[in-house]
Design an enzyme around this catalytic site. Structure first.
Site, PDB file in Angstrom:
ATOM      1  N   HIS A 228       0.814  -1.220   0.000  1.00  8.45           N
ATOM      2  CA  HIS A 228       0.000   0.000   0.000  1.00  8.45           C
ATOM      3  C   HIS A 228       0.846   1.268   0.000  1.00  8.45           C
ATOM      4  O   HIS A 228       0.333   2.357  -0.237  1.00  8.45           O
ATOM      5  CB  HIS A 228      -0.926   0.032   1.214  1.00  8.45           C
ATOM      6  CG  HIS A 228      -1.921  -1.080   1.225  1.00  8.45           C
ATOM      7  ND1 HIS A 228      -2.861  -1.251   0.245  1.00  8.45           N
ATOM      8  CD2 HIS A 228      -2.107  -2.108   2.093  1.00  8.45           C
ATOM      9  CE1 HIS A 228      -3.605  -2.319   0.506  1.00  8.45           C
ATOM     10  NE2 HIS A 228      -3.157  -2.858   1.622  1.00  8.45           N
TER      11      HIS A 228
ATOM     12  N   ARG B 249       7.487  -5.617   2.683  1.00  9.27           N
ATOM     13  CA  ARG B 249       6.171  -6.178   2.360  1.00  9.27           C
ATOM     14  C   ARG B 249       5.949  -6.023   0.854  1.00  9.27           C
ATOM     15  O   ARG B 249       5.708  -4.903   0.372  1.00  9.27           O
ATOM     16  CB  ARG B 249       5.063  -5.475   3.143  1.00  9.27           C
ATOM     17  CG  ARG B 249       3.685  -6.008   2.722  1.00  9.27           C
ATOM     18  CD  ARG B 249       2.607  -5.675   3.718  1.00  9.27           C
ATOM     19  NE  ARG B 249       2.059  -4.348   3.581  1.00  9.27           N
ATOM     20  CZ  ARG B 249       0.917  -3.956   4.150  1.00  9.27           C
ATOM     21  NH1 ARG B 249       0.219  -4.805   4.900  1.00  9.27           N
ATOM     22  NH2 ARG B 249       0.489  -2.728   3.991  1.00  9.27           N
TER      23      ARG B 249
ATOM     24  N   GLU C 174      -4.911 -12.036   7.759  1.00 15.11           N
ATOM     25  CA  GLU C 174      -5.804 -10.872   7.713  1.00 15.11           C
ATOM     26  C   GLU C 174      -7.140 -11.192   7.064  1.00 15.11           C
ATOM     27  O   GLU C 174      -7.843 -10.288   6.613  1.00 15.11           O
ATOM     28  CB  GLU C 174      -5.106  -9.668   7.057  1.00 15.11           C
ATOM     29  CG  GLU C 174      -4.317  -9.949   5.803  1.00 15.11           C
ATOM     30  CD  GLU C 174      -3.508  -8.739   5.331  1.00 15.11           C
ATOM     31  OE1 GLU C 174      -3.621  -7.635   5.880  1.00 15.11           O
ATOM     32  OE2 GLU C 174      -2.752  -8.909   4.363  1.00 15.11           O
TER      33      GLU C 174
END
Ligand code: 3PY
Ligand code: MG
Length: 267
Positions: A48, A73, A152
């Site tokens: 993100h 990530r 998640e």
């Protein structure tokens, strides 16, 4: 050869808690600055965050300049980039949305050398950062790098023990925002919701039971400390942009408040 880049995984596994900065801004000075200011490590966020291949490589170097190892990530499902990030010297991978056993096995395959996986050879920057000769790096790499599967979704929670049993998966990293969306079937995003809270406790217990690393994202330092108290080895704290904007809002509010008649001095 022993240094922070070879020893960080052992220190985490041994119970020294770590607080990670979560870095979405691509300028390497952000990573270097936050690590110099006290974070133990960082997660360089390509999912993100605004990072590119080039800025991830620079952020790993910026971490090294501050004497700290960093995680990367990658975007969802980009296991090839996970391999490249390890070659570029990342101490570990925080892989988003690992929802099936197949996801977990593929992640391990790309990030671990045989016999655990199929990572392809080329750790040219990683050997430089660790100071290990190639043969020594090959022997050590599976232990000194960490492959963390993000939990998640409801699917991931349902097969948590199976994910934790996959050889080459060193631990899990809970993403409480996505988890809150998944557990509420899209009704809200709320990291502090009781369902997320219960899941956070459960994941720490299961990871510990498997002898694996429990880690998670927290929005505040106080929450991160609470997670360490619940058995987490590592928690990230907020994001670089959240820290910057919170500080900016507080300071501009203090400045404007100071102009009001009768306003209390902030210091
Ligand atoms: C989440 O909370 O979903 C995360 O991925 C943390 O960044
Ligand atoms: Mg997420």
């Amino acid at each position: 050869m022993s240094n922070i880049f070879t020893d960080f995984a052992a220190s985490l596994r041994g119970g020294t808690p770590a607080y990670a900065a979560f870095i979405g801004l691509p300028d390497p000075l952000i990573t270097e600055g936050l690590l110099r200011d006290g974070f133990d490590t960082a997660v360089i966020d390509m999912q993100h965050g605004l990072h590119t291949t080039q800025s991830v490589i620079q952020a790993i170097g910026a971490g090294a300049a501050a004497g700290k190892p960093v995680f990367v990530r990658p975007p969802v499902g980009d296991f090839a980039f996970a391999s490249r990030a390890l070659d570029a010297g990342a101490v570990g991978i925080v892989a988003p949305m690992i929802n099936t056993i197949d996801d977990a096995r593929r992640l391990a395959a790309y990030t671990k050398y045989p016999p655990l996986g199929e990572r392809s050879w080329g750790p040219y920057r990683a050997t430089g950062l660790t100071g290990l000769q190639m043969g020594d790096y090959l022997k050590a790499a599976n232990d000194i790098t960490m492959t963390l599967a993000m939990v998640e979704t409801r699917e991931a929670l349902d097969i948590l023990d199976d994910i934790l049993s996959v050889p080459g998966i060193d631990g899990v990293f809970v993403g409480p925002s996505d988890l809150s969306i998944a557990l509420s079937n899209g009704a809200h995003v709320d990291q502090f919701h009781p369902d997320v809270d219960a899941a956070l406790t459960h994941v720490a217990q299961r990871a510990r039971a498997h002898g694996k690393i429990a880690s998670c994202f927290s929005m505040t330092g106080a929450r991160a400390a609470e997670m360490i108290g619940r058995g987490y080895h590592m928690s990230s704290i907020a994001t670089d942009q959240v820290l910057l904007r919170n500080a900016a809002k507080a300071e501009i509010a203090a400045a404007r408040g100071a102009h009001k008649p009768g306003a209390a001095k902030s210091y």
